[in-house]
Design an enzyme around this catalytic site. Structure first.
Site, PDB file in Angstrom:
ATOM      1  N   LEU A   1      44.956  11.510  30.045  1.00  0.00           N
ATOM      2  CA  LEU A   1      44.342  11.171  31.246  1.00  0.00           C
ATOM      3  C   LEU A   1      45.368  11.198  32.403  1.00  0.00           C
ATOM      4  CD1 LEU A   1      42.774   8.062  29.613  1.00  0.00           C
ATOM      5  CD2 LEU A   1      41.507  10.228  30.183  1.00  0.00           C
TER       6      LEU A   1
ATOM      7  N   HIS B   1      40.717  11.337  35.847  1.00  0.00           N
ATOM      8  CA  HIS B   1      39.868  10.379  34.975  1.00  0.00           C
ATOM      9  C   HIS B   1      39.869   9.005  35.584  1.00  0.00           C
ATOM     10  CE1 HIS B   1      41.700  13.764  32.309  1.00  0.00           C
ATOM     11  NE2 HIS B   1      40.561  13.564  31.816  1.00  0.00           N
TER      12      HIS B   1
ATOM     13  N   GLN C   1      33.507  23.115  21.812  1.00  0.00           N
ATOM     14  CA  GLN C   1      33.563  23.799  23.138  1.00  0.00           C
ATOM     15  C   GLN C   1      34.893  24.534  23.217  1.00  0.00           C
ATOM     16  OE1 GLN C   1      33.683  19.866  24.989  1.00  0.00           O
ATOM     17  NE2 GLN C   1      34.966  20.608  26.502  1.00  0.00           N
TER      18      GLN C   1
ATOM     19  N   GLN D   1      33.796  16.564  39.849  1.00  0.00           N
ATOM     20  CA  GLN D   1      33.455  17.968  40.538  1.00  0.00           C
ATOM     21  C   GLN D   1      34.282  19.145  40.154  1.00  0.00           C
ATOM     22  OE1 GLN D   1      32.988  18.048  44.992  1.00  0.00           O
ATOM     23  NE2 GLN D   1      33.751  20.294  44.622  1.00  0.00           N
ATOM     24  N   LYS D   2      35.430  18.507  39.722  1.00  0.00           N
ATOM     25  CA  LYS D   2      36.638  19.523  39.315  1.00  0.00           C
ATOM     26  C   LYS D   2      35.843  20.552  38.320  1.00  0.00           C
ATOM     27  CE  LYS D   2      40.430  21.188  37.552  1.00  0.00           C
ATOM     28  NZ  LYS D   2      40.310  20.913  36.051  1.00  0.00           N
ATOM     29  N   ASP D   3      34.858  20.080  37.371  1.00  0.00           N
ATOM     30  CA  ASP D   3      34.175  20.859  36.431  1.00  0.00           C
ATOM     31  C   ASP D   3      32.834  21.268  37.045  1.00  0.00           C
ATOM     32  OD1 ASP D   3      36.129  21.242  34.071  1.00  0.00           O
ATOM     33  OD2 ASP D   3      36.249  19.135  34.413  1.00  0.00           O
TER      34      ASP D   3
ATOM     35  N   SER E   1      44.596  18.033  36.297  1.00  0.00           N
ATOM     36  CA  SER E   1      43.994  18.417  35.083  1.00  0.00           C
ATOM     37  C   SER E   1      45.116  18.170  33.959  1.00  0.00           C
ATOM     38  CB  SER E   1      44.122  20.075  35.311  1.00  0.00           C
ATOM     39  OG  SER E   1      43.762  20.557  33.989  1.00  0.00           O
TER      40      SER E   1
HETATM   41  P1  AMP Z   1      38.247  16.236  30.578  1.00  0.00           P
HETATM   42  O1  AMP Z   1      39.031  15.244  29.837  1.00  0.00           O
HETATM   43  O2  AMP Z   1      39.264  17.540  31.181  1.00  0.00           O
HETATM   44  O3  AMP Z   1      37.225  16.821  29.745  1.00  0.00           O
HETATM   45  O4  AMP Z   1      37.758  15.813  31.897  1.00  0.00           O
HETATM   46  C1  AMP Z   1      36.899  14.482  31.446  1.00  0.00           C
HETATM   47  C2  AMP Z   1      36.024  14.439  33.008  1.00  0.00           C
HETATM   48  O5  AMP Z   1      37.225  14.126  34.116  1.00  0.00           O
HETATM   49  C3  AMP Z   1      35.273  15.464  33.549  1.00  0.00           C
HETATM   50  O6  AMP Z   1      34.098  15.166  34.035  1.00  0.00           O
HETATM   51  C4  AMP Z   1      36.051  16.183  34.429  1.00  0.00           C
HETATM   52  O7  AMP Z   1      35.418  16.966  35.437  1.00  0.00           O
HETATM   53  C5  AMP Z   1      36.819  14.996  35.186  1.00  0.00           C
HETATM   54  N1  AMP Z   1      38.139  15.455  35.771  1.00  0.00           N
HETATM   55  C6  AMP Z   1      38.912  16.324  35.340  1.00  0.00           C
HETATM   56  N2  AMP Z   1      40.019  16.496  36.204  1.00  0.00           N
HETATM   57  C7  AMP Z   1      39.595  15.796  37.249  1.00  0.00           C
HETATM   58  C8  AMP Z   1      39.994  15.882  38.962  1.00  0.00           C
HETATM   59  N3  AMP Z   1      41.228  16.381  39.056  1.00  0.00           N
HETATM   60  N4  AMP Z   1      39.400  14.833  39.450  1.00  0.00           N
HETATM   61  C9  AMP Z   1      38.071  14.345  39.199  1.00  0.00           C
HETATM   62  N5  AMP Z   1      37.719  14.348  38.035  1.00  0.00           N
HETATM   63  C10 AMP Z   1      38.272  15.117  37.151  1.00  0.00           C
END
Ligand code: AMP
Length: 280
Positions: free
Chosen positions: A31, A35, A59, A146-148, A183
């Protein structure tokens, strides 16, 4: 904060008082402040907040970073606890995909473009796991970044298509002070790659500025982003795109709502970023 890998316990907590609103933040762990921004928004909008930490194997394609994906569980749990999360689901792959599992959830067309062109099975894995998490938690609202960007478009479609009874909340991308989108994969970068990766946001911002100044040719925008990134020797472009935000199809002429997005390798690390522009 309750931490459990038990689906019955999640359901029991969720339905203890059916009138209480729940926000869900699905994550793969490792995290960061991106997150936590989702958790904070969920905290503001719901009486209870749940998070999940699961590095979802379906995935990832063979050869991707499933086995090396960072899993700092104790640190993640401490961060979620400090952020005021009530309930964390930490299942194993066997719990989510027990022997005999064979179901699919797919948003067919939207999953083929952009990330889907480079990672053909990726979104089938995402929609499957998110649908399962929605069924397990039945949250009032679920929070995504929105990153994804493509993920948010696809999940919106899934919620509509399958009549899922919840609200999706999309939160802005959190960035480091030099503009790099936060990220979990940034930690793979060498110092030189980390410095070079700032070119991604610079390219997107340059393209957004050109559009604001009146440029509407999709090719010009894609070429501008491509040239800027190619000027960085450590960067290797997977794709740069200027697409319709609703259909995700590349645009010759930019109009309406537009998604500028890109995927670029720095060494073995593949980073994505995007900007959304409305009402062009
Ligand atoms: P992940 O753990 O990478 O699967 O991400 C979990 C959630 O966090 C997803 O909805 C991502 O889009 C969001 N997320 C990841 N990086 C960011 C970021 N830099 N800013 C906002 N949300 C993020």
């Amino acid at each position: 904060m309750v931490v459990t890998d038990n689906i019955d316990q999640i359901r029991q907590k969720r339905w203890q008082d059916p009138t209480v609103s729940w926000g869900l933040v699905p994550t793969m762990g490792a995290l960061h402040d991106g997150h936590l921004a989702l958790v904070k928004k969920a905290r503001m909008e719901n009486e209870r907040v749940a998070a999940s930490i699961f590095v979802n194997p379906t995935q990832f394609a063979a050869g991707e970073d499933l086995s090396t994906y960072p899993r700092p569980l104790e640190r993640d749990l401490a961060m979620l606890d400090a952020a005021g999360v009530d309930l964390v689901f930490t299942p194993t792959a066997d719990i989510m995909y027990p022997a005999g599992f064979q179901s699919k959830v797919e948003v067919t067309r939207l999953s083929r473009f952009l990330e889907g062109a480079s990672r053909p099975a990726h979104f089938a894995g995402v929609t499957l796991i998110v649908c399962k998490l929605f069924n397990i938690f039945q949250p009032t609202r679920a929070y995504f970044g929105q990153k994804d960007a493509q993920q948010t478009v696809i999940l919106n479609r899934m919620v509509q298509d399958l009549n899922l009874n919840l609200e999706l909340v999309i939160c802005p991308t959190q960035r480091a002070s030099d503009g790099l989108a936060l990220s979990s994969r940034n930690q793979y970068l060498s110092p030189a790659e980390r410095a070079a990766a700032t070119v991604l946001n610079q390219a997107l911002q340059t393209a957004a500025k050109l559009i604001k100044e009146g440029e509407t040719r999709g090719d010009t925008i894609r070429r501008t982003m491509g040239e800027l990134i190619s000027g960085e020797p450590l960067a290797r472009i997977d794709y740069v795109s200027a697409a319709d935000l609703n259909t995700l199809e590349e645009l010759d002429t930019l109009k309406g709502d537009v998604l500028l997005s890109l995927a670029v390798f720095f060494g073995q690390t593949r980073l994505i970023d995007n900007v959304m522009m409305y009402d062009i």
